[in-house]
Motif scaffolding. Structure first.
Motif, mmCIF file in Angstrom:
data_model
loop_
_atom_site.group_PDB
_atom_site.id
_atom_site.type_symbol
_atom_site.label_atom_id
_atom_site.label_comp_id
_atom_site.label_asym_id
_atom_site.label_seq_id
_atom_site.Cartn_x
_atom_site.Cartn_y
_atom_site.Cartn_z
ATOM 1 N N ALA A 12 0.816 -1.211 0.000
ATOM 2 C CA ALA A 12 0.000 0.000 0.000
ATOM 3 C C ALA A 12 0.852 1.263 0.000
ATOM 4 O O ALA A 12 0.418 2.315 0.462
ATOM 5 N N SER A 13 2.071 1.144 -0.522
ATOM 6 C CA SER A 13 2.957 2.305 -0.589
ATOM 7 C C SER A 13 3.763 2.263 -1.878
ATOM 8 O O SER A 13 4.085 1.188 -2.393
ATOM 9 N N LEU A 14 4.088 3.441 -2.360
ATOM 10 C CA LEU A 14 4.915 3.601 -3.557
ATOM 11 C C LEU A 14 6.064 4.518 -3.189
ATOM 12 O O LEU A 14 5.863 5.545 -2.538
ATOM 13 N N LEU A 15 7.270 4.149 -3.607
ATOM 14 C CA LEU A 15 8.457 4.923 -3.251
ATOM 15 C C LEU A 15 9.093 5.518 -4.502
ATOM 16 O O LEU A 15 9.397 4.803 -5.457
ATOM 17 N N ILE A 16 9.280 6.839 -4.481
ATOM 18 C CA ILE A 16 10.001 7.521 -5.558
ATOM 19 C C ILE A 16 11.416 7.767 -5.055
ATOM 20 O O ILE A 16 11.619 8.510 -4.091
ATOM 21 N N GLN A 17 12.382 7.134 -5.689
ATOM 22 C CA GLN A 17 13.779 7.270 -5.285
ATOM 23 C C GLN A 17 14.484 8.262 -6.199
ATOM 24 O O GLN A 17 14.527 8.078 -7.411
ATOM 25 N N PHE A 18 15.041 9.309 -5.593
ATOM 26 C CA PHE A 18 15.800 10.307 -6.335
ATOM 27 C C PHE A 18 17.290 9.978 -6.211
ATOM 28 O O PHE A 18 17.654 8.907 -5.724
ATOM 29 N N GLU A 19 18.148 10.880 -6.659
ATOM 30 C CA GLU A 19 19.583 10.643 -6.519
ATOM 31 C C GLU A 19 19.909 10.348 -5.060
ATOM 32 O O GLU A 19 19.426 11.035 -4.164
ATOM 33 N N GLN A 20 20.745 9.342 -4.825
ATOM 34 C CA GLN A 20 21.036 8.906 -3.463
ATOM 35 C C GLN A 20 22.170 9.714 -2.838
ATOM 36 O O GLN A 20 23.213 9.186 -2.436
ATOM 37 N N VAL A 21 21.948 11.006 -2.771
ATOM 38 C CA VAL A 21 22.879 11.923 -2.109
ATOM 39 C C VAL A 21 22.059 12.915 -1.301
ATOM 40 O O VAL A 21 20.908 13.208 -1.641
ATOM 41 N N PRO A 24 20.800 19.994 -1.185
ATOM 42 C CA PRO A 24 19.656 20.898 -1.338
ATOM 43 C C PRO A 24 18.952 20.714 -2.682
ATOM 44 O O PRO A 24 17.734 20.852 -2.772
ATOM 45 N N GLU A 25 19.729 20.395 -3.728
ATOM 46 C CA GLU A 25 19.151 20.240 -5.057
ATOM 47 C C GLU A 25 18.191 19.048 -5.106
ATOM 48 O O GLU A 25 17.084 19.142 -5.646
ATOM 49 N N VAL A 26 18.612 17.930 -4.530
ATOM 50 C CA VAL A 26 17.751 16.742 -4.499
ATOM 51 C C VAL A 26 16.530 17.011 -3.631
ATOM 52 O O VAL A 26 15.401 16.661 -3.987
ATOM 53 N N ASN A 27 16.749 17.655 -2.495
ATOM 54 C CA ASN A 27 15.635 17.961 -1.601
ATOM 55 C C ASN A 27 14.612 18.860 -2.284
ATOM 56 O O ASN A 27 13.401 18.695 -2.102
ATOM 57 N N GLN A 28 15.095 19.800 -3.082
ATOM 58 C CA GLN A 28 14.191 20.703 -3.801
ATOM 59 C C GLN A 28 13.331 19.924 -4.790
ATOM 60 O O GLN A 28 12.128 20.180 -4.934
ATOM 61 N N LYS A 29 13.931 18.943 -5.459
ATOM 62 C CA LYS A 29 13.174 18.111 -6.400
ATOM 63 C C LYS A 29 12.095 17.312 -5.672
ATOM 64 O O LYS A 29 10.971 17.173 -6.160
ATOM 65 N N ASP A 47 -1.223 9.794 2.353
ATOM 66 C CA ASP A 47 -0.263 10.827 2.741
ATOM 67 C C ASP A 47 1.045 10.615 1.994
ATOM 68 O O ASP A 47 1.235 9.602 1.309
ATOM 69 N N MET A 48 1.943 11.602 2.127
ATOM 70 C CA MET A 48 3.259 11.532 1.497
ATOM 71 C C MET A 48 4.312 11.884 2.534
ATOM 72 O O MET A 48 4.128 12.806 3.326
ATOM 73 N N ILE A 49 5.411 11.138 2.511
ATOM 74 C CA ILE A 49 6.473 11.332 3.492
ATOM 75 C C ILE A 49 7.794 11.571 2.764
ATOM 76 O O ILE A 49 8.381 10.642 2.202
ATOM 77 N N PRO A 50 8.276 12.822 2.745
ATOM 78 C CA PRO A 50 9.570 13.100 2.115
ATOM 79 C C PRO A 50 10.722 12.729 3.042
ATOM 80 O O PRO A 50 10.628 12.892 4.262
ATOM 81 N N THR A 51 11.804 12.199 2.476
ATOM 82 C CA THR A 51 13.010 11.895 3.238
ATOM 83 C C THR A 51 14.189 12.575 2.545
ATOM 84 O O THR A 51 14.004 13.401 1.656
ATOM 85 N N TYR A 52 15.411 12.228 2.947
ATOM 86 C CA TYR A 52 16.583 12.849 2.336
ATOM 87 C C TYR A 52 16.633 12.627 0.827
ATOM 88 O O TYR A 52 16.953 13.536 0.064
ATOM 89 N N CYS A 53 16.343 11.396 0.387
ATOM 90 C CA CYS A 53 16.547 11.050 -1.020
ATOM 91 C C CYS A 53 15.330 10.415 -1.679
ATOM 92 O O CYS A 53 15.442 9.871 -2.786
ATOM 93 N N SER A 83 11.841 20.575 -11.030
ATOM 94 C CA SER A 83 13.208 20.876 -10.614
ATOM 95 C C SER A 83 13.491 22.375 -10.610
ATOM 96 O O SER A 83 14.585 22.805 -10.323
ATOM 97 N N GLU A 84 12.474 23.162 -10.956
ATOM 98 C CA GLU A 84 12.671 24.604 -10.983
ATOM 99 C C GLU A 84 12.668 25.181 -9.577
ATOM 100 O O GLU A 84 12.051 24.648 -8.666
ATOM 101 N N ALA A 85 13.364 26.291 -9.418
ATOM 102 C CA ALA A 85 13.424 26.937 -8.111
ATOM 103 C C ALA A 85 12.059 27.487 -7.727
ATOM 104 O O ALA A 85 11.312 27.979 -8.564
ATOM 105 N N GLY A 86 11.741 27.393 -6.466
ATOM 106 C CA GLY A 86 10.479 27.924 -5.978
ATOM 107 C C GLY A 86 10.739 28.975 -4.920
ATOM 108 O O GLY A 86 11.846 29.477 -4.781
ATOM 109 N N LYS A 87 9.695 29.310 -4.173
ATOM 110 C CA LYS A 87 9.855 30.301 -3.123
ATOM 111 C C LYS A 87 10.495 29.676 -1.892
ATOM 112 O O LYS A 87 10.162 28.569 -1.501
#
Length: 242
Positions: A12-21, A24-29, A47-53, A83-87
């Motif tokens: 019942a969960s789906l994981l989106i894995q970004f670059e494993q570092v 700030p750039e990865v966190n922004q994405k 719900d959605m749970i953001p982590t480091y990567c 991936s664009e900069a936000g506020k």
């Protein structure tokens, strides 16, 4: 979707894995992807749970299947706009440093080979990115701590750390949102409640926001604390472009 993978995480969960570092750039994405997915109001997402990567999405499989959710999410993370900069949202958190409020400030200064005043100056001189929330409701994992004041965790964790304590654990700094055990070195305390179950929005900040620590006197700390308890204090927030 370079360096991005979407995989099931249980039934019942789906994981989106970004670059494993950790950056700030990865966190922004991650933060931007979560914002875009939230804006789609996809039926079945709990719900959605953001982590480091990564970004974990919990969903109800009786409402939406993994395959259907995968397709929706894949189309969203393909968008270049995520991936664009936000506020940049910066929360000013008042902190009284040292003394009984920060019993380990001296140890932090000794480890760094500098004065307590210099530790305070360094710690309060920048905006810290909230990479994620975890461990406790509203506990902030902040990135960007100056290497000069990186300090190892305590060899023996404390049984009780008061809510509002500001500490350093290795290369990270953060705020304890409630009384709890913990092993971070304590340098100060804030009267601001980063977690309040009686508040309409219990957790004050979000991953992707920034925190700026503002040194205050004990007198000012007590004044703000009284206002917080009375429900009249408003945290100063700044918004601008990244």
């Amino acid at each position: 979707m370079q360096n991005i993978k979407i995989v099931p995480e249980g039934d019942a969960s789906l994981l989106i894995q970004f670059e494993q570092v950790i950056s700030p750039e990865v966190n922004q994405k991650i933060a931007a992807a979560a914002k875009l997915i939230r804006a789609q109001q996809i039926s079945g997402i709990i719900d959605m749970i953001p982590t480091y990567c990564s970004l974990l999405i919990n969903y109800n499989p009786l409402v939406i299947s993994y395959e259907a959710l995968y397709k929706r999410v894949e189309s969203i993370v393909r968008m270049e706009s995520h991936s664009e900069a936000g506020k940049k949202k910066v929360w000013e958190i008042p902190v009284v440093y040292g003394g009984t409020y920060g019993p380990d400030l001296g140890a932090i200064a000794e480890h760094a080979g500098i004065s307590e005043e210099e530790v305070i100056k360094i710690h309060s001189s920048k905006d810290y990115l909230i990479y994620m929330l975890g461990f406790l409701p509203g506990f902030t994992y902040l990135g960007g701590l100056d290497e000069k004041i990186h300090t190892p965790r305590l060899a023996s964790p404390r049984v009780r750390i008061p809510a509002g304590s500001v500490g350093i654990g290795g290369s990270q700094t953060g705020i304890y949102p409630m009384d709890s055990p913990g092993g971070w070195q304590l340098m100060g305390m804030t009267p601001v409640k980063t977690y309040d179950p009686d508040r309409e929005t219990p957790i004050l900040v979000e991953a992707g926001d920034y925190i700026r620590f503002v040194p205050v006197t004990e007198e000012k700390y007590l004044e703000i604390k009284a206002a917080v308890e009375a429900g009249t204090y408003e945290v100063t927030v700044h918004e601008g472009e990244d």
